[in-house]
Every structure is written in C-alpha cells, then in structure tokens.
Design an enzyme around this catalytic site. Structure first.
Site, short mmCIF file in Angstrom:
data_model
loop_
_atom_site.label_atom_id
_atom_site.label_comp_id
_atom_site.label_asym_id
_atom_site.label_seq_id
_atom_site.Cartn_x
_atom_site.Cartn_y
_atom_site.Cartn_z
N GLU A 1 -9.27 12.88 8.46
CA GLU A 1 -9.15 14.24 7.93
C GLU A 1 -10.44 15.03 8.11
O GLU A 1 -10.42 16.20 8.48
CB GLU A 1 -8.79 14.18 6.45
N THR B 1 -9.11 -5.56 4.22
CA THR B 1 -9.00 -4.64 3.09
C THR B 1 -10.05 -5.06 2.08
O THR B 1 -10.14 -6.24 1.73
CB THR B 1 -7.60 -4.70 2.44
N GLU C 1 -10.36 4.35 4.25
CA GLU C 1 -9.39 5.08 3.44
C GLU C 1 -9.74 4.85 1.97
O GLU C 1 -9.80 3.72 1.50
CB GLU C 1 -7.95 4.65 3.73
N GLU D 1 -9.15 4.55 -1.70
CA GLU D 1 -8.00 4.23 -2.54
C GLU D 1 -8.44 3.53 -3.82
O GLU D 1 -9.58 3.09 -3.96
CB GLU D 1 -7.02 3.31 -1.79
N GLN E 1 -3.37 1.92 15.34
CA GLN E 1 -2.30 2.31 14.43
C GLN E 1 -1.35 3.31 15.09
O GLN E 1 -0.11 3.19 14.97
CB GLN E 1 -2.90 2.93 13.17
N LYS F 1 -4.15 -2.03 10.51
CA LYS F 1 -4.52 -2.03 9.10
C LYS F 1 -4.96 -3.40 8.59
O LYS F 1 -5.77 -3.48 7.66
CB LYS F 1 -3.31 -1.58 8.25
N ASP G 1 -8.88 0.68 2.39
CA ASP G 1 -7.84 0.26 3.33
C ASP G 1 -8.33 0.62 4.74
O ASP G 1 -7.90 1.61 5.34
CB ASP G 1 -6.53 0.97 3.00
N HIS H 1 -3.71 13.89 1.45
CA HIS H 1 -3.93 13.09 2.66
C HIS H 1 -2.68 13.08 3.53
O HIS H 1 -2.76 13.25 4.75
CB HIS H 1 -4.31 11.66 2.29
N ARG I 1 -7.46 3.72 13.81
CA ARG I 1 -6.49 4.80 14.01
C ARG I 1 -5.82 4.77 15.38
O ARG I 1 -4.63 5.11 15.51
CB ARG I 1 -7.18 6.16 13.82
N ASP J 1 0.84 -1.19 0.00
CA ASP J 1 0.00 0.00 0.00
C ASP J 1 0.88 1.24 0.00
O ASP J 1 1.68 1.45 0.92
CB ASP J 1 -0.92 -0.01 1.23
#
Length: 442
Positions: A383, A266, A208, A210, A249, A262, A242, A143, A246, A136
């Site tokens: 975000e 996925t 996320e 992607e 992480q 993570k 993804d 971002h 948080r 990834d």
C-alpha cells in the site's frame, strides 16, 4: 461477552516490583503471559511485570498458593500456554486476580515472591502456545480496499466482502516467535501480464501488520459457537506479522488462495495480553458506511456491537543494515489502529465455527492487515508504495519498494484510555536474510 472492569484494572493499583509502576507496557494492570527459559533451563510459563518475569513453575513450588489456586496457576506454568488458553473467561479472570494480589503493593507474600522474579533481559522467549491450526482473516477494510484498487480500480472490494469475514487457512508449522530470521523466500513469479513464470528469490518481500488472536476453542465438530458467546472464546492477543512475497502470491493466487507467498514465516510476539487485561480498551464497533449491509443474524449481537471492538494503537519500524552501521535508530514506517477493522474478534470466531469447524485451545487467528484511512496508516509496503510503483526514502537515504536482505521490521503496540493505565504488547521483530539453500539452483 463477559467483559468486566474490576480491581485489577484500577489505575491507582501499585506493585511492589520497583519497575512496574508507570511502566509504559507492563504495569500491574497488564500481566501478559509468556513461555521463557533461562540459560539451559527448561521452558516454563511466566507473567510479565515491569522489567521482570514471575516464574510460575517456581511459584507452584514455593508453597505460597492454596491447593485450588495452585491447580489454576498450573494451567500456565508448563511448556505451553494451551491449557491456560482453554480456560473459561471466569477462570482466566480468577487467575488474573490471584497474580495481581501477589504482585500488588502491600502483598503479604511480597518478600517471598520477590525470589521468584527473573530479569526479562536474561530470558529467552519461546512460542507462547503450540499452534495446531492457523487462519488469517481479511478484516482490515482499508487494506482490502487499497490492495483491491491495484487489481480492480473501479471495484476494489468484491461483493462478498461486507457480508462475510473472509479468511484463508495458513500454515502453522512456520509460525515462529519474535526474533526468528526471515529466510528470503524463493518461488515462481511472473511479470505483470505474463503467462511464463521464472523461479527465483522474491523481489517483493513485504510485511503485514496484524494482531494474532488466541482462540479458546472447545466446541465439538458440527457445533457452532454462537455470536453471543464468541467474545469469551478470545483468550488473548499478540502482535503478528504475516510476511508476504507479493510476486509469488500474485502468480499462485489464481484461482485459489494464498500458499507459498505466505507460508514461509509468520512472526508472533512472545507475550499474550489476555482478554481480561483488554477489558478497559474494548469499544463500540465502528459504524458501517451508508449503504453497507447489516451483518446476517448469526454475526450480529448487540453486546458485541456495543463493546466487542478492540482499541489498539500499532506502529511499524524499519532498521536496515546501513542504518544500523551508521548508528541510526529505527524509523517509523506507519501507524494504524484496530478501530478500523470491519469485523470484531467475536464475529470472526463465530463465522469460523459457523459451519461446524471445531476450534481448539491455542488455535491462532490473524485479523488480516490493519490499515487506517490516512496515508500514513498503511499496514504494508504494498500500500505504501502504490503497488510497488513509488519508492519510499529512509533517513539513511536508501529507497525501498519492498524489503531487502538485512532489513529489520519491528512491530509495537499499546492501549491507552482516560482513567486507566496504559498497557503494551512488547515487540514482534524479524530480519530478512539471504536464503542459503538455493544459490545457483534458483
């Protein structure tokens, strides 16, 4: 990079499949591939056209193809699309021409081919390919900047970001096709500034936004893929989520990269939109900001800079349990564009192999979170909520900092350009559900 616009892209091209012409995602100009099954039948390869699937295994058995065409189509007719992904760009283009000819209006084989179509609505979709390795990237500079500000307000991007396509090696065993539930992850998490963790369910489950890039591979161990050839090693793309925890992480990414925050899931969409279908939607790579370094020579190719970027519009929707109970439609959380990626697919592939890493057909490469500069273009809740500080309010009146059990996240995407038919990618959907395995032990 051998991008070509040919007769398969012509906007006036029509299909004898009733639902194909004008379809917002799957007109004859698209023809994405998938692996599907019907009822208790075995999984096999298919091509999406309108609201139908062309059964490639049935096509091989129909006698409609010459022996050479059958050999080529057979690369996508089995249990996985890895053999197709491993084809050269020229062979993939030939494959597309054969299928387009069968499905085009006026095809002499239309009547016999019609019997080989099945309704998409009746199909069960499977992973389009067997993923041996998953990497990834971190190519979304908006971002990277937004997320970096939460930790380094005065210096959000580390010095290497604009020199090297950053990536981490992810877990391939937990990649699933759209529709798989997101079992709420548990792990160690620590309050901001604390050095004493607790174990329990993540309080900061996030998405996320992607794209997943399917790599052709085929280079030997020790053999880099030159940037001038790397574009042809992109076989196709899918939507990719993804999922991230948080808080887990943040605690574990000290000092190494992502791990349990993570790899719990996925999600990829079931359809591979081929690189050949994307030819009309390739663009010049966006200019770098004044003062940014020029890519090193092994990452810089004039052809790739002129037409190696993707132009894909992406949307993210949320549907909570309360919204569904009230009959409310999913609401859009954000929209973004791949035009804001800092690196092209070819640059990511070239860098991945630059140390001699041998890529294999079906390796999946994530772009990294795609965000746009404007405030309604954030590709993650991290975000959107300012690092978990500012709640967002949904049409149901509910508020969210991060995802809760019962929340659906839905990705969609499409390409459009003047003079060409619009094509789409389907959906990548996941629902966060309570974890049944920890309970009181958490």
């Amino acid at each position: 990079m051998s991008l070509r616009i040919d007769q398969t892209h012509l906007p006036e091209l029509r299909s004898w499949v009733p639902s194909a012409d004008g379809h917002p995602e799957f007109p004859i100009q698209n023809l994405p591939l998938c692996i599907f099954s019907i009822g208790e039948g075995a999984p096999r390869g298919g091509v999406v056209i309108g609201d139908r699937l062309l059964d490639l295994a049935a096509l091989l058995a129909s006698g409609l193809l010459s022996s050479s065409d059958a050999e080529l189509i057979g690369h996508a007719a089995g249990l996985e699309l890895n053999p197709f992904i491993g084809l050269s760009a020229d062979r993939r283009r030939q494959f597309r021409t054969i299928i387009s000819g069968l499905l085009a209006a006026g095809s002499e084989a239309a009547a016999r081919t019609d019997a080989l179509l099945v309704p998409t609505a009746t199909a069960r979709f499977h992973m389009p390919a067997s993923v041996g390795d998953y990497s990834d990237f971190f190519a979304g500079i908006c971002h990277a900047t937004n997320a970096g500000r939460f930790f380094r307000p005065d210096n959000p991007l580390l010095p290497n970001y604009k020199h090297v396509p950053i990536a981490y090696h992810g877990r391939s065993s937990s990649i699933r096709v759209s529709g798989e539930d997101v079992i709420h992850p548990h792990g160690q998490r620590a309050a901001h500034g604390s050095t004493e963790p607790t174990f329990g369910p993540s309080r900061r489950v996030d998405f996320e936004l992607e794209l997943g890039m399917w790599a052709r591979g085929g280079n030997r161990l020790g053999q880099p893929i030159p940037i001038s050839e790397a574009g042809d090693h992109l076989a196709g793309i899918s939507l990719l989520n993804d999922w991230s925890a948080r808080d887990i992480q943040a605690w574990e990414t000290q000092p190494l990269g992502p791990f349990l925050g993570k790899n719990f899931l996925t999600t990829v969409s079931p359809f591979i939109v081929t690189a050949e279908a994307l030819a009309p939607f390739r663009r010049e790579q966006a200019s770098r900001a004044e003062g940014d370094p020029q890519p090193l020579p092994y990452l810089l190719d004039p052809s790739d800079q002129a037409s190696g970027a993707l132009d894909v519009h992406l949307d993210v929707f949320i549907s909570t349990a309360a919204m569904r109970a009230s009959g409310l439609a999913p609401c859009r959380l954000t929209q973004a564009s791949t035009r804001d990626l800092y690196w092209t697919p070819a640059q990511m592939i070239a860098h991945h192999s630059s140390n001699g890493c041998d890529l294999r057909a079906g390796d999946l490469l994530g772009t990294g979170t795609i965000s746009s500069p404007n405030s309604d273009g954030h590709g993650s809740l991290l975000e959107m909520t300012g690092g978990g500080r500012n709640e967002i309010t949904l049409p149901s009146g509910e508020q969210r900092l991060f995802l809760e059990d019962g929340d659906d996240i839905i990705f969609t995407g499409y390409c459009e350009a003047e003079g060409f038919a619009r094509i789409g990618f389907g959906t990548a959907v996941g629902r966060v559900v309570a974890n049944p395995y920890w309970g009181e032990n958490a």
